[in-house]
Design a protein around this motif. Sequence first.
Motif, mmCIF file in Angstrom:
data_model
loop_
_atom_site.group_PDB
_atom_site.id
_atom_site.type_symbol
_atom_site.label_atom_id
_atom_site.label_comp_id
_atom_site.label_asym_id
_atom_site.label_seq_id
_atom_site.Cartn_x
_atom_site.Cartn_y
_atom_site.Cartn_z
ATOM 1 N N PRO A 1 -6.297 -18.066 30.557
ATOM 2 C CA PRO A 1 -6.454 -16.890 31.415
ATOM 3 C C PRO A 1 -7.154 -17.255 32.721
ATOM 4 O O PRO A 1 -8.053 -18.102 32.747
ATOM 5 N N GLU A 2 -6.729 -16.619 33.794
ATOM 6 C CA GLU A 2 -7.260 -16.959 35.119
ATOM 7 C C GLU A 2 -8.772 -16.813 35.193
ATOM 8 O O GLU A 2 -9.455 -17.632 35.807
ATOM 9 N N GLY B 1 -10.961 -24.587 31.588
ATOM 10 C CA GLY B 1 -9.682 -25.237 31.306
ATOM 11 C C GLY B 1 -9.595 -26.688 31.708
ATOM 12 O O GLY B 1 -8.537 -27.313 31.572
ATOM 13 N N THR B 2 -10.672 -27.259 32.190
ATOM 14 C CA THR B 2 -10.659 -28.639 32.674
ATOM 15 C C THR B 2 -10.254 -29.619 31.578
ATOM 16 O O THR B 2 -10.847 -29.637 30.488
ATOM 17 N N GLY B 3 -9.249 -30.435 31.865
ATOM 18 C CA GLY B 3 -8.865 -31.514 30.963
ATOM 19 C C GLY B 3 -8.099 -31.087 29.730
ATOM 20 O O GLY B 3 -7.835 -31.913 28.842
ATOM 21 N N ILE B 4 -7.702 -29.836 29.635
ATOM 22 C CA ILE B 4 -6.985 -29.361 28.452
ATOM 23 C C ILE B 4 -5.491 -29.678 28.583
ATOM 24 O O ILE B 4 -4.878 -29.428 29.617
ATOM 25 N N GLU C 1 -19.739 -13.097 36.790
ATOM 26 C CA GLU C 1 -18.907 -13.002 37.989
ATOM 27 C C GLU C 1 -17.531 -13.602 37.749
ATOM 28 O O GLU C 1 -16.503 -13.038 38.146
ATOM 29 N N ARG C 2 -17.495 -14.749 37.068
ATOM 30 C CA ARG C 2 -16.213 -15.415 36.821
ATOM 31 C C ARG C 2 -15.350 -14.659 35.822
ATOM 32 O O ARG C 2 -14.137 -14.525 36.009
ATOM 33 N N VAL C 3 -15.968 -14.159 34.760
ATOM 34 C CA VAL C 3 -15.200 -13.563 33.669
ATOM 35 C C VAL C 3 -14.883 -12.090 33.919
ATOM 36 O O VAL C 3 -13.750 -11.641 33.679
ATOM 37 N N GLU D 1 -2.385 -11.133 29.873
ATOM 38 C CA GLU D 1 -3.797 -11.459 29.661
ATOM 39 C C GLU D 1 -4.725 -10.491 30.373
ATOM 40 O O GLU D 1 -5.881 -10.313 29.976
ATOM 41 N N ASP D 2 -4.239 -9.838 31.439
ATOM 42 C CA ASP D 2 -5.071 -8.902 32.193
ATOM 43 C C ASP D 2 -5.441 -7.666 31.383
ATOM 44 O O ASP D 2 -6.407 -6.975 31.704
#
Length: 322
Positions: free
Chosen positions: A57-58, A64-67, A190-192, A235-236
Motif C-alpha cells: 500500500p502506498e 517496502g524497501t528490499g521486498i 503522518e505517513r500512514v 487498498e484505499d
Amino acid sequence: MDESIKEIISQLLKRKNIAITGHSNPDGDSLGAMQAFASFLRRMGLRVSIHQKDEIPENLSFLGTGIKKEEPPIFEKDAIIFMECFLPERSGYNLKNFNGVLTVNIDHHPDNKIWADLNLVDEGVSSVCEIIYKFFEISNLPLQKNEANAILTGIYTDTGMFAQKNTTGESLRISSKLIECGADLSKIYERVYGSNKPEKIKLLSETLRTIKVTSNIAFMHTDMEMFEKTGARYEDSKDFINFARDIKEVSVACYFREISPNRIHINFRSRKKDLLPFVKKLGGGGHRLACGVTLEGNFKQIFKLNKSCFTIIIFFSKLFFK
C-alpha cells in the motif's frame, strides 16, 4: 513465549539462508514485522530475503524497501518464516512441499492452525510486531532506529492508533521503549494516516452514502464503479469500516467490497461481541472483534436486484447474537 523465542533463534542460527513472507494484502503489522525481523536475523549473521506477493500500500511504502514479489525459492533456502499466516497459502504463494526446509509460523490470530515446524502464536498480544520486539529484548540486542520504527508502525496500526481493545499495558510499555530507541510516532502517523490522496477521500464520500443501519448492524459497500469513478484503489478503502462501526448504538459493522466482477470481500467489526465463530461459518477468519471473508458472487445481483445478502447476514447475525 520466551522459551519459544529462544528455540526459534537457536534453530535459525543453525541455518544460513532465510526467507520471510507475510499474508497477502499486507498491512502495517505484517510489513513492520518482516522488516524488523529480517534486520534482527541479518545482525545475527544470516542471509535473509523478504517476499510479498501483493503490492505494498502506498501509505506503507516506507516499509517496502528490499521486498521481492517473486515466490520464495524453497530449494535455495534453509528456513522460511511466515508472519500472520494461519496456513502457508495465506501468503498468496503456492507453498506446499517444503522438502526439509524449516518452517516457522509467527502469528497472533486465534484461528491459526499451528501448522509449521516451529510455531509461535500468541493471541494475547496486540500484534505480531509486539512478538518481534521480544526477540530483541530476549537477545539483549539494542534496537536500531529503523527497527524501532518498523515495530512501532505495526503496533500502532494494529491497535487502531492505541484506541482498540487489543491495546494493553504491555503494548504501551513496548511502544514507549521503541520511542526511546528513536521511533518517531508523529512521522509514522503522518505517513500512514496523514497523507490521504484526494481519490481516497472521494471514495470515502461515495461509500458513506451507502450506509444503512438495521437492528444495530451497520452495512456499507464499495463497488467497482465507485473505484473507477474516483480513481481510488482497493487498498484505499481498508479502514472505511470504522466509520460504520463508530455510529452511535451500532454494535456490529459489515462492509462489502467488490474485489473483481465475481469476488466480494466482507469485513466485520464489533465493539464487544465475538464475531469470529460466525465468520468462520462463512469460511473466513481473523480476530474476535475484527474479521472478514472473501466470497464468490455477483455484486450487482446481490445489491441492485434483490439485496438477499443483507437479509442472510441479518438473519444469521440475529441467530448468533441472540
